[in-house]
Design an enzyme around this catalytic site. Structure first.
Site, PDB file in Angstrom:
ATOM      1  N   GLY A   1       0.840  -1.187   0.000  1.00  0.00           N
ATOM      2  CA  GLY A   1       0.000   0.000   0.000  1.00  0.00           C
ATOM      3  C   GLY A   1       0.873   1.235   0.000  1.00  0.00           C
TER       4      GLY A   1
ATOM      5  N   ARG B   1       0.083  -5.227  -8.018  1.00  0.00           N
ATOM      6  CA  ARG B   1       0.508  -3.844  -7.813  1.00  0.00           C
ATOM      7  C   ARG B   1       2.016  -3.693  -8.045  1.00  0.00           C
ATOM      8  NH1 ARG B   1      -2.761  -1.249  -2.687  1.00  0.00           N
ATOM      9  NH2 ARG B   1      -2.099  -3.096  -1.561  1.00  0.00           N
ATOM     10  N   THR B   2       2.395  -2.577  -8.610  1.00  0.00           N
ATOM     11  CA  THR B   2       3.797  -2.289  -8.878  1.00  0.00           C
ATOM     12  C   THR B   2       4.156  -0.930  -8.291  1.00  0.00           C
ATOM     13  OG1 THR B   2       3.272  -1.269 -11.007  1.00  0.00           O
ATOM     14  CG2 THR B   2       3.758  -3.648 -11.010  1.00  0.00           C
TER      15      THR B   2
ATOM     16  N   ALA C   1       3.559  -1.180  10.960  1.00  0.00           N
ATOM     17  CA  ALA C   1       2.140  -1.222  10.582  1.00  0.00           C
ATOM     18  C   ALA C   1       1.265  -1.214  11.837  1.00  0.00           C
ATOM     19  CB  ALA C   1       1.863  -2.445   9.711  1.00  0.00           C
ATOM     20  N   ARG C   2       0.973  -2.394  12.384  1.00  0.00           N
ATOM     21  CA  ARG C   2       0.189  -2.523  13.608  1.00  0.00           C
ATOM     22  C   ARG C   2       0.714  -3.699  14.416  1.00  0.00           C
ATOM     23  NH1 ARG C   2      -0.953   1.921  12.783  1.00  0.00           N
ATOM     24  NH2 ARG C   2      -2.996   2.948  12.745  1.00  0.00           N
TER      25      ARG C   2
ATOM     26  N   GLU D   1      -0.775  -0.907  23.532  1.00  0.00           N
ATOM     27  CA  GLU D   1      -0.203   0.433  23.539  1.00  0.00           C
ATOM     28  C   GLU D   1      -0.937   1.303  24.553  1.00  0.00           C
ATOM     29  OE1 GLU D   1       0.266   2.160  19.648  1.00  0.00           O
ATOM     30  OE2 GLU D   1       1.258   0.383  18.857  1.00  0.00           O
TER      31      GLU D   1
ATOM     32  N   HIS E   1       5.607   4.420  18.691  1.00  0.00           N
ATOM     33  CA  HIS E   1       4.586   4.701  17.678  1.00  0.00           C
ATOM     34  C   HIS E   1       4.778   6.112  17.107  1.00  0.00           C
ATOM     35  CE1 HIS E   1       0.323   3.320  16.361  1.00  0.00           C
ATOM     36  NE2 HIS E   1       0.869   4.092  15.427  1.00  0.00           N
ATOM     37  N   ILE E   2       5.992   6.374  16.630  1.00  0.00           N
ATOM     38  CA  ILE E   2       6.318   7.714  16.133  1.00  0.00           C
ATOM     39  C   ILE E   2       6.732   7.708  14.666  1.00  0.00           C
ATOM     40  CG2 ILE E   2       6.961   8.666  18.376  1.00  0.00           C
ATOM     41  CD1 ILE E   2       9.924   8.150  17.543  1.00  0.00           C
TER      42      ILE E   2
END
Length: 330
Positions: free
Chosen positions: A149, A175-176, A233-234, A263, A281-282
């Site tokens: 993404g 996707r490329t 990501a998460r 978190e 988470h920065i």
């Protein structure tokens, strides 16, 4: 209009929004104090707090607007049932993707150059041998980007400049990235095959409930010895117990984590005694992304107040609980 932030983190976000939305009131409270204020909110900003059906029914707000991309804590089906619109801000639209990708490269480089070992030696006051420890460089190394993404594409562009060999795993395998050579592309079904080739694994994929612990013991077993893992990501994508076990055994040489299984994370967790570089988470917390997100956020608030449909909606309620002129209200 009252905009309620579900948490007091990221204060710079509120400062920038206040300058762009001078006629609106921006509120922020910790999760345990939200219940007393949700009834007065017109717009809710979830951050990392849970917005479920019970929370939605406490208020009359008509828009849940995330300050960024992630909506994993929002019950979108419940919002739709209750006539509440849910919107995010795509990372490529705001500059956030570029900032997160840059941070992923930072974590890779710190792991490659054995940063923790350098810092530990300095803190202990040990006279290290000049020119030690030796690191490894990115040219010729295979980086598996999981998720192509916005962040994944930006990361591929940056890694190409380092001369890395790039392979991708994506739920849209066609996707490329224009101008970037992708050595091999895999679907999610080919995850294990892709992981087996990687010197670095970078998690950039959107989190959904079916991807909980996408990288667990079986996936780590498929990786080669000495691999580095980076997660921007998460936290839910990576099994912390499997990660700890593999770090202790040396199967994974190190991990760079900007997101966590909870978190804020408990820094006494044993995983942090291993070769882990942790940041709070920065990855997307930069001047570029804050400016872009704030502008997109303010535009959606303007549209909502004017009775126009907000951009980047994640749902489409048939009728709206609360709406401005021009939108259909329940």
């Amino acid at each position: 209009m009252k905009i309620l932030f579900c948490g007091e983190a990221f204060p710079e976000a509120r400062t920038r929004l206040a300058a762009l939305l001078p006629d609106d009131e921006i509120l922020a409270f910790p999760p345990d104090k939200l219940g007393a204020h949700v009834a007065e909110a017109d717009v809710v900003v979830p951050l990392v707090s849970r917005v479920d059906e019970a929370f939605i029914r406490q208020g009359t707000f008509g828009l849940v607007q995330q300050y960024g991309v992630g909506l994993e804590t929002v019950d979108i089906e419940a919002a739709t049932r209750n006539g509440v619109m849910v919107a995010r801000i795509p990372s490529e639209e705001s500059g956030n993707a570029a900032s997160v990708a840059e941070h992923a490269v930072l974590l890779m480089l710190m792991l490659s150059r054995r940063w923790n070992e350098i810092v530990r030696t300095q803190k202990q006051g040990v006279q290290a041998t000049w020119g030690s420890p030796p690191g490894q460089a990115l040219p010729g190394k295979t980086v598996c980007i999981v998720g192509l993404g916005g962040v994944g594409r930006e990361l591929a562009r940056r890694l190409a400049g380092f001369g890395a060999r790039i392979i991708t795993v994506d739920d849209h395998p066609g996707r490329t990235v224009p101008g970037v050579e992708i050595a091999r592309s895999f679907s999610l079904a080919g995850l294990h095959e892709a992981l087996a080739e990687a010197d670095y694994v970078a998690l950039c994929i959107n989190y959904t409930p079916d991807r909980f612990r996408l990288i667990g013991a079986k996936e780590i077993a498929a990786m080669k010895n000495g691999v580095f893992i980076v997660n921007v990501a998460r936290g839910g994508l990576l099994d912390p117990d499997a990660l700890l076990s593999s770090l202790k055994s040396g199967h994974i040489a190190g991990a760079g984590l900007d997101v966590f299984w909870e978190e804020p994370v408990d820094m006494t967790h044993p995983v942090f005694r291993e070769n882990v570089i942790a940041t709070p988470h920065i990855a997307g917390v930069t001047d570029v992304s804050y400016e872009g997100i704030a502008r997109a956020f303010a535009e959606n608030i303007r549209r909502y107040k004017a009775g126009e449909t907000p951009l980047y909606l994640a749902n489409a309620p048939a009728r709206l609980r609360t709406a401005g002129p021009g939108l259909t209200e329940a």
